[in-house]
Design a protein around this motif. Structure first.
Motif, PDB file in Angstrom:
ATOM      1  N   ASN A 190       0.861  -1.183   0.000  1.00 27.11           N
ATOM      2  CA  ASN A 190       0.000   0.000   0.000  1.00 27.11           C
ATOM      3  C   ASN A 190       0.897   1.232   0.000  1.00 27.11           C
ATOM      4  N   PRO A 191       0.881   2.035  -1.059  1.00 25.00           N
ATOM      5  CA  PRO A 191       1.805   3.177  -1.139  1.00 25.00           C
ATOM      6  C   PRO A 191       1.588   4.199  -0.026  1.00 25.00           C
ATOM      7  N   LEU A 192       0.441   4.107   0.642  1.00 24.51           N
ATOM      8  CA  LEU A 192       0.182   4.991   1.786  1.00 24.51           C
ATOM      9  C   LEU A 192       0.774   4.437   3.068  1.00 24.51           C
ATOM     10  N   ASP A 193       1.210   3.175   3.014  1.00 21.74           N
ATOM     11  CA  ASP A 193       1.577   2.496   4.256  1.00 21.74           C
ATOM     12  C   ASP A 193       2.709   1.501   4.014  1.00 21.74           C
ATOM     13  N   LEU A 194       3.853   2.019   3.572  1.00 23.31           N
ATOM     14  CA  LEU A 194       5.002   1.156   3.279  1.00 23.31           C
ATOM     15  C   LEU A 194       5.909   1.036   4.498  1.00 23.31           C
ATOM     16  N   ASN A 195       6.587  -0.107   4.602  1.00 23.26           N
ATOM     17  CA  ASN A 195       7.598  -0.224   5.646  1.00 23.26           C
ATOM     18  C   ASN A 195       8.991  -0.204   5.002  1.00 23.26           C
ATOM     19  N   MET A 196      10.004  -0.428   5.823  1.00 18.45           N
ATOM     20  CA  MET A 196      11.383  -0.299   5.353  1.00 18.45           C
ATOM     21  C   MET A 196      11.770  -1.358   4.326  1.00 18.45           C
ATOM     22  N   LEU A 229      -0.843   9.137  -5.313  1.00 24.05           N
ATOM     23  CA  LEU A 229      -0.485   9.974  -4.163  1.00 24.05           C
ATOM     24  C   LEU A 229      -0.579  11.466  -4.466  1.00 24.05           C
ATOM     25  N   ILE A 230      -0.512  11.822  -5.751  1.00 28.20           N
ATOM     26  CA  ILE A 230      -0.638  13.232  -6.132  1.00 28.20           C
ATOM     27  C   ILE A 230      -1.975  13.805  -5.661  1.00 28.20           C
ATOM     28  N   ASP A 354       4.183   6.625   3.853  1.00 23.89           N
ATOM     29  CA  ASP A 354       3.841   6.604   2.435  1.00 23.89           C
ATOM     30  C   ASP A 354       5.112   6.652   1.589  1.00 23.89           C
ATOM     31  N   LEU A 355       4.970   6.302   0.320  1.00 19.95           N
ATOM     32  CA  LEU A 355       6.119   6.183  -0.579  1.00 19.95           C
ATOM     33  C   LEU A 355       6.908   7.488  -0.669  1.00 19.95           C
ATOM     34  N   ILE A 356       6.207   8.617  -0.823  1.00 19.58           N
ATOM     35  CA  ILE A 356       6.912   9.888  -1.028  1.00 19.58           C
ATOM     36  C   ILE A 356       7.675  10.286   0.227  1.00 19.58           C
ATOM     37  N   THR A 357       7.068  10.052   1.387  1.00 22.04           N
ATOM     38  CA  THR A 357       7.766  10.363   2.642  1.00 22.04           C
ATOM     39  C   THR A 357       8.989   9.479   2.812  1.00 22.04           C
ATOM     40  N   LEU A 358       8.874   8.212   2.408  1.00 20.87           N
ATOM     41  CA  LEU A 358      10.015   7.299   2.484  1.00 20.87           C
ATOM     42  C   LEU A 358      11.165   7.820   1.626  1.00 20.87           C
ATOM     43  N   LEU A 359      10.864   8.235   0.412  1.00 20.22           N
ATOM     44  CA  LEU A 359      11.898   8.763  -0.484  1.00 20.22           C
ATOM     45  C   LEU A 359      12.473  10.081   0.056  1.00 20.22           C
ATOM     46  N   THR A 360      11.607  10.901   0.608  1.00 17.85           N
ATOM     47  CA  THR A 360      12.050  12.167   1.202  1.00 17.85           C
ATOM     48  C   THR A 360      13.026  11.926   2.342  1.00 17.85           C
TER      49      THR A 360
END
Length: 556
Positions: A190-196, A229-230, A354-360
């Motif tokens: 779930n791109p809103l709920d990714l883990n490491m 996510l946009i 979420d995916l974008i926060t992980l990348l950030t």
């Protein structure tokens, strides 16, 4: 009726003497009081010094106590991890050993049987135990037990088990099977709920461990997730907040403008301008520190190791507490400061994001993640729109209009300090108004006095002595008034000259400082242009290593 009180001169003398004695005594008392006051002040100063020393001592003791407590908490957490989950590390090391044995084709059947038995009996609640038991059963060609242990592993942690077997099959060159497991892993994400775990996938893509087929699957999935996510306003707003904070953290705030600080009420705007523009170079250097990193040459074995050694949710509680306590130690016992830092970096240790926060986070907190240099570069290519927007939003806050200057009573404005003609004209106008001729009244008074004097002379013309006296008085008055007018004019011109000198010299320094300020902004603007070009030239394909259709990288 009582007799009236009679006071003789002698009595007055006695009273005077006694009052004098009292005055002398009082003077002595006052001197003693002053002396006591001086002593009291000395004591107060010593008490104040002692009070400061006691406060510093208490602060030092308090900080030492807090640091000691933080270290004890870390020791306790590590003991709990070892006590409750120590067998996790045993399974992890065993998994590494087995993978190494597979590399070397040096696997003992008896060792595999013993390993499987130990895993089943002693580590029943850990997904990796069941996954490793399934792998040993597969190596022993025991399909029934392999399927059973595989189901157990999937029931305990479907995500990690799927990714683990995708990696194992990739390592063994079984690409189709690896892709099947990868698709299974991605299907439950779930791109809103990714883990490491997903960081591991990014590593596989960026380092070229995945071939083109698997790489395309992952990148297509990421593109799909990004399009989703946009439309998530909360995530988008959070990203702008994250990157706004990042920009602020890269701004220099120690800006000194000695003359403008005194003579401009707009000094905070000017300092803010320089703070904003100073960030461009700092951000550019930070990004270059990442994008110029050497190729990490991270092998599939290292990526598997990262996956299996990643903390489990049960361990994560202790890890987060250790992180908080380490910050307390780094902040010398200042809990408030440590808590601020913890809150700032808390998203790193969130179980899911979420995916974008992980990348950030990979970019902002690059040293906190065990990822390849290629993954850090890849992360920049995905989050750059948010960084560009945050930079431009902050850039729009720059104040480019006239700012005020005040030197005593003189006020003027400038943008860049180069409007010399306007500033000179403002000085002349100020001086004319401030030191204008105020002697008009005296001159009118002098004329009136002379007119009256002439009338008096005319009326007393037949009285020679009186007429001469009036003429003399009138002449003396005229002379005195003329002298006064001349002195006032001289004083006014002198004051005007001094004021002009002070204003001109001070304004010259302010202009020089303003020109320096503007030159610094222009210099920083070059870095802004370079930064924008740099970011716009970054694209995802630049940081994805791939050589062939099935680019499998095995071992070192």
């Amino acid at each position: 009726m009582s007799e009236p009180l009679a006071i003789s001169a002698a009595n007055l003398d006695i009273i005077e003497q006694n009052l004098g004695a009292v005055a002398d005594e009082l003077s002595g008392v006052i001197e003693n009081v002053n002396e006591v006051n001086d002593q009291v002040k000395t004591v107060e100063d010593k008490v104040a010094t002692l009070n400061d020393e006691v406060k510093n001592l208490v602060k030092e003791i308090r900080e030492t106590t807090i640091i000691t407590s933080a270290r004890q908490n870390i020791m306790y957490n590590n003991e709990q991890i070892e006590k409750k989950y120590g067998y996790y590390d045993k399974v992890r090391r065993t998994t590494e050993s087995l993978i190494s044995a597979i590399n070397e084709s040096n696997i003992s059947i008896n060792a595999l049987l013993d390993l499987k038995q130990d895993l089943i009996l002693n580590n029943p609640n850990y997904w990796l135990s069941s996954a490793l038991a399934a792998l040993t059963s597969w190596l022993l060609d025991d399909k029934e037990n392999c399927d059973l242990e595989l189901k157990n592993a999937l029931s305990k942690d479907e995500e990690k088990t799927s990714l683990f077997f995708s990696l194992i099959n990739l390592k063994l060159g079984r690409v189709d099977t690896s892709i099947n497991w990868l698709n299974k892993y991605l299907s439950i994400q779930n791109p809103l709920d990714l883990n490491m775990d997903f960081v591991t996938v990014l590593d596989l893509v960026a380092t070229g461990s995945f071939g083109d087929e698997e790489k395309a699957i992952v990148l297509n999935k990421i593109d799909t997730w990004f399009n989703r996510l946009i439309n998530e306003k909360t995530i988008q707003n959070n990203q702008l907040d994250y990157w706004h904070t990042y920009v602020l953290d890269n701004e220099d705030t120690n800006i000194i403008m000695p003359y403008l600080e005194i003579h401009s009420k707009d000094i905070n705007l000017l300092k803010k301008n320089l703070s904003i523009t100073s960030s461009y170079k700092n951000i550019l250097n930070n990004l270059k520190d990442i994008t110029t990193l050497e190729y990490s040459n991270k092998s599939i074995d290292e990526i598997i190791s990262n996956l299996i050694y990643e903390y489990e949710k049960r361990e994560e509680i202790f890890k987060k507490d250790n992180f908080r306590n380490n910050l307390i130690i780094e902040c010398n016992g200042n809990r408030e400061e440590a808590e601020k830092l913890y809150k700032k970096q808390e998203s790193i240790y969130a179980n899911k994001k979420d995916l974008i926060t992980l990348l950030t986070n990979i970019v902002i907190y690059k040293d906190q993640y065990k990822v390849s240099n290629e993954t850090k570069k890849l992360a920049i290519s995905y989050i750059k729109p948010y960084l560009i927007k945050a930079i431009n939003n902050r850039n729009n806050e720059i104040y480019n209009d006239y700012f005020n200057i005040k030197i005593d009573k003189f006020t003027t404005k400038t943008i860049d300090g180069t409007n010399n003609n306007e500033l000179t004209q403002d000085i002349l106008m100020f001086l004319e108004n401030e030191y204008k001729d105020t002697d008009k009244g005296l001159i009118i008074g002098l004329l009136i006095a002379n007119f009256i004097g002439i009338i008096c002379i005319t009326l007393t013309f037949n009285y020679f002595s009186l007429c001469i006296a009036i003429i003399m008085i009138l002449m003396i008055a005229d002379i005195l008034l003329l002298i006064k007018l001349r002195n006032r004019t001289k004083l006014r011109e002198n004051s005007k000259r001094i004021a002009k000198k002070i204003i001109s010299e001070t304004l010259e320094k302010i202009q020089a400082e303003t020109i320096d300020y503007r030159n610094m902004m222009k210099e920083d603007q070059k870095y802004y242009d370079e930064l924008m070009v740099y970011l716009n030239n970054i694209n995802t394909d630049s940081y994805i290593k791939s050589n062939n259709e099935r680019n499998v990288k095995i071992g070192d």
